[in-house]
Structure formats: C-alpha cells, structure tokens
Write an enzyme that holds these catalytic residues in place. Structure first.
Site, short mmCIF file in Angstrom:
data_model
loop_
_atom_site.label_atom_id
_atom_site.label_comp_id
_atom_site.label_asym_id
_atom_site.label_seq_id
_atom_site.Cartn_x
_atom_site.Cartn_y
_atom_site.Cartn_z
N HIS A 269 55.99 2.75 39.10
CA HIS A 269 55.16 1.65 38.59
C HIS A 269 55.26 1.58 37.06
O HIS A 269 55.55 0.53 36.47
CB HIS A 269 53.71 1.86 39.03
N GLU A 270 55.03 2.71 36.41
CA GLU A 270 55.02 2.71 34.93
C GLU A 270 56.43 2.47 34.39
O GLU A 270 56.59 1.86 33.33
CB GLU A 270 54.43 4.02 34.39
N HIS A 273 56.87 -1.19 34.04
CA HIS A 273 56.28 -1.72 32.80
C HIS A 273 57.21 -1.45 31.62
O HIS A 273 57.47 -2.31 30.79
CB HIS A 273 54.93 -1.04 32.52
N GLU A 299 52.37 -6.81 35.24
CA GLU A 299 52.04 -6.16 36.51
C GLU A 299 53.00 -6.60 37.61
O GLU A 299 53.29 -5.83 38.53
CB GLU A 299 50.58 -6.47 36.87
MG MG Z 1 50.10 -1.49 35.80
#
Ligand code: MG
Length: 503
Positions: A269-270, A273, A299
């Site tokens: 997830h990170e 980003h 997101e």
């Molecule tokens: Mg996030």
C-alpha cells in the site's frame, strides 16, 4: 513532456520564491518522518514547538506582500499552459487558506490537536472514551469555526472536505455512497451465505517468523523494481508514506507475529503512494505541483497496488514459496489457499484490517457520524452508542471495548474531519485505473507473469497519472486519463467479478 515546462516570466518568478517554502515543507516532512520512526518518545515536546514555529514561518512567507503580488499578477496572465495553471491553482488554494485562517486560530488548532493526540492515545490504552470526549468536543468546535472562516455554500462539512480533496462536496459524497451502499450490502449478504464463507481462517491463528517477513517485504519491493537508493522501508505503529523529493521516498510497515498478510499489505500500500511521487516528471521538481496532492488519487494508487496487484492470483503464485516459508505449518497451503486467505471477506471491527468490501461500511459509518456531529444532530458524549448501533446495522458486529470501536482511529484527534471519505472513493477509483490499464495492456494477472509486466504497469501509471503531479484536479485528471468522469461502475464490476469467483 518538454525539458522546460514553465515559460511564463511571472510564474518563473513565483517558482523561484516558492523554493524557500518548498524547503520548509521538506524540513517539516523530514521531522515528521523522524517523529514517527526513530525519535525518542520524549522528543515530542521540542518537536511540537518546532512544528508550530516553522508552520507560522511558512504562513508568513506565503503572505509576504511580494509573493502575493506575483500571484495576483499571474492571475491576469493570458496563455498559461496546463502546468503553469496548475501552479497558480495550487498556490491560490494555499493562499486562500492562509488569508482566511487567523494565525491565532491556527496556533490554537495546532495546540489543541497536539494535546488531543496524546489524550486519545491514553484514552485508547485505557479503553475509556470519556477521557477523550471533551477534546473531541473542542475539535468539533474548532473545525466548525474553521469552516466559517473558510466559507461554504451549503454545508459546513463542504469547507472541511475541500481541505483533503479539492472541490469535494457533501452532495458529491451523498451521491457516491448512495451509488455503492446497496450494492455492497447485497454482495456481502451473498458472500455471507456462500458455502465458502469463513468467519475465521486457520491462517489467522498461526505464528510467523518476523525476520522472514522482513526479507519478504524487501523481495516484494525488488519485484516492484524499487531502487533502494530512492526508497527506504522502516517500521512504525501506523504505516505511512512520506515524500521528501522525487528521489527520496520513505515508507513504513509494521510487524505482528500473528498476521503476515497485514505486514505485506501495508508495505505494498505505502509503496503505491511512494511510486506516485517517484514517477512525477523531473521538470516539476521543487514546485507546488511536484507531487500528488489529491487524497482520492493518492489512495487510488496505494489501493491499486495493495489490492489489485498484491492480492492477485499471479502475485500470490509468484511469492508462494516465500510465503509458505514463514512458518512450518504453512507448507500444506497451496497458492489458491493463500489467494483465498488474502481475499477473505468477513465483517469485522477494525477499519485498517477490513477486506475490500466491508471496508466501505467502516467509512460510511464515519462519514455519517462526522456529518451529524457538524450539524449538531448528535453530541460527542453519545458517540459510543451511535457508533455501536451503526456497526450493528451495517456489519452485524459490536465492539466490546472503545479501543476496537470509537477510539480505533487517530484522525479525529489530529483534527482531521472530512478525511475518511477519500479512502473509499480512492478504492473505487483504483478499479477505474484497472479497467483502463487492461484496455491498453491486457489482463493484469497475465502481465504480472511476464518479466517486463510490472514495468509496463508502472509506465502506464506514470504516463496516465503520476507524471502530472498536481497539475490537474482529481476530476480533471480522471477525465483526461480515461476519457470519462469518475464513476463507480468499474468498482462494482471488479468486485462482482472477483468475489463471485471466490465465493
Ligand atoms: Mg493510504
């Protein structure tokens, strides 16, 4: 993109002056990364003092009369290109905020929220909402004042939402949640009735080797072509991604010996980003548009990597041997078993651990509560009851303690009211990217199997989304990259297709 994208004289003068503001932002971001990773606990007081002073300095630089004059001059310029318009739009947005929010208000906000975060942590630890309630009262008051200062047309929540997502309105969100609510309720009920439904998966009860998890996280990053010279992975209790320039991304994950899936998911997830910022166009360096600032778009990209890539069959297959080495009990699990474990759907209490379907109920609950709080329909002291009733209604579960209910998220204590909805919209948007990427490159599951598949996916994201930074607003970018406006159609198709196969 050409070498020199900024040709307007006034915009270039603005950008030259902006570099000092950029540098302050960089220093604050670095200090924030340190605060959440390696800073000794007691450093927090001095760090708070420094944050407050540097933020004031940032406001001063923004309100400097020569800088404001240049912004006003730039507004009259004709023939600005998209990048120059983007710079001006972003600067005007910050300026509006600084002009409308009095410095003593900002200082009060900063003081109350630093204190609230500590109080929240204490309340969560002792499972006692009553300790936090008076602070939440203050935060609701402050945010209502903030929306009065900023101004809004219909709903005070509109002014707050805009802080996280440019131009996002209550009317947009009502429409958005209305379009997904019944669909998600029906899909969850279908899954609940399926013979494949599991309320507890055996892998949730295992114990896993943390050193091997750490190695696996690094292997995953390397599979994603991540360059250790540009990205580092550390550990923090709340995983996050911090941008420190186009060649310096910091991400964190967490480790729990009973949940390897969570650690991998956080890392992926990170990474999603971080990649956004790493793939911005170099000609935007040190400008106000040199990174993605729409929370929905950000997101959408983190969720794209976390769910669409990281929980795909091919990805699971690729890392199968690493995963089954995490514990001696795991040898008996096939790729298919692990794929199903990664995509297990079941109602639960904790938002950050929720699956792709029930996740959105966690967000809807927070959205409804925030709106009612601002409208004065509910009082903070009634919140635990309201919270529990909504969890019962949407998910059929009831928290036994405040730490797994009303006190689970840090956001409100930070003064962030209006942030949660972007998580849900971002997840929806990730399915739009999937649809259009597959239209151009073919099936993602097939792509991941190929040597250059990940690179192709990354190039697509770079050219359609990443390279623009904040040149465009969320709505403009979606339209530009896909040819149509934001819609939940692809999200519903994606979930139906995926979960009706599993369940
Ligand atoms: Mg996030």
């Amino acid at each position: 993109m050409s070498e020199k994208v900024f040709t307007n004289k006034i915009i270039n003068q603005l950008l030259e002056k902006y570099k000092t503001i950029w540098s302050l932002g960089h220093a604050l971001a670095l200090a924030d990364w340190d605060l959440n990773t390696y800073m000794p606990e007691d450093g927090v007081i001095a760090r708070g003092e420094m944050f407050a002073k540097i933020s004031t300095l940032e406001q001063k630089l923004f309100l400097d009369k020569d800088f404001v004059k240049l912004i006003k001059l730039a507004e009259n310029e004709k023939n600005l290109n998209d990048y120059e318009k983007g710079v001006l739009r972003v600067l005007k947005r910050s300026l509006k905020r600084y002009e409308k929010l009095p410095p003593d208000f900002l200082e009060e906000f900063s003081k109350v929220t630093s204190e609230s975060q500590m109080v929240w942590a204490r309340a969560k630890k002792s499972d006692d909402f009553s300790i936090f309630a008076p602070y939440l009262d203050k935060i609701v008051d402050l945010t209502l004042r903030q929306s009065e200062y900023i101004g809004y047309k219909k709903h005070p929540y509109d002014a707050l939402l805009d802080d996280y997502e440019e131009n996002l309105l209550v009317s947009d969100l009502d429409k958005y949640f209305d379009s997904v609510r019944d669909f998600l309720i029906d899909l969850l009920s279908y899954i609940n009735k399926s013979s494949n439904f599991l309320s507890v998966h055996p892998l949730e009860k295992g114990e896993y080797n943390i050193d091997k998890m750490k190695k696996l996280n690094l292997d995953i990053l390397s599979f994603f072509n991540s360059d250790p010279k540009k990205l580092r992975l550390d550990v923090s209790s709340h995983p996050f991604s911090q941008y420190l320039g186009r060649s310096d991304a910091r991400i964190t994950t967490r480790y729990s010996k009973n949940n390897f899936q969570q650690s991998l998911s956080c890392t992926i997830h990170e990474f999603g980003h971080a990649l956004y910022n790493l793939q911005c166009d170099p000609s935007l360096d040190y400008t106000p548009i040199d990174q993605g600032s729409s929370l929905v778009v950000h997101e959408s990209l983190s969720r794209f990597w976390e769910n669409i890539i990281g929980k795909s069959e091919s990805f699971t297959k690729n890392f199968h041997s690493n995963i089954i080495s995490l514990s001696s009990e795991m040898r008996k699990y096939s790729t298919k078993d692990i794929y199903r474990y990664f995509n297990l759907v079941k109602p639960s209490l904790i938002r950050v651990e929720a699956d792709e379907i029930t996740y959105h109920f966690h967000i809807m609950i927070r959205y409804e509560i925030e709106k009612d709080l601002l409208e004065g329909k509910i009082k903070t002291k009634e919140l635990p009851e309201v919270w529990n009733a909504k969890y019962k209604k949407y998910l059929g579960v009831t928290p036994k303690k405040a730490s797994e209910g009303i006190l689970q998220d840090i956001h409100w204590s930070m003064g962030c009211i209006g942030y949660f909805p972007t998580y849900s919209m971002g997840s929806s948007l990730s399915a739009m990217w999937k649809f259009y990427l597959e239209k151009d490159l073919g099936n993602i599951d097939e792509l991941i199997k190929k040597d250059d598949g990940v690179q192709k996916i990354q190039n697509w994201l770079k050219n359609k989304i990443h390279k623009y930074g904040t040149t465009y607003t969320f709505k403009e970018l979606v339209k530009k990259s896909t040819g149509e406006g934001f819609t939940t159609k692809y999200f519903k198709d994606y979930l139906t297709d995926k979960y009706k196969k599993i369940y």
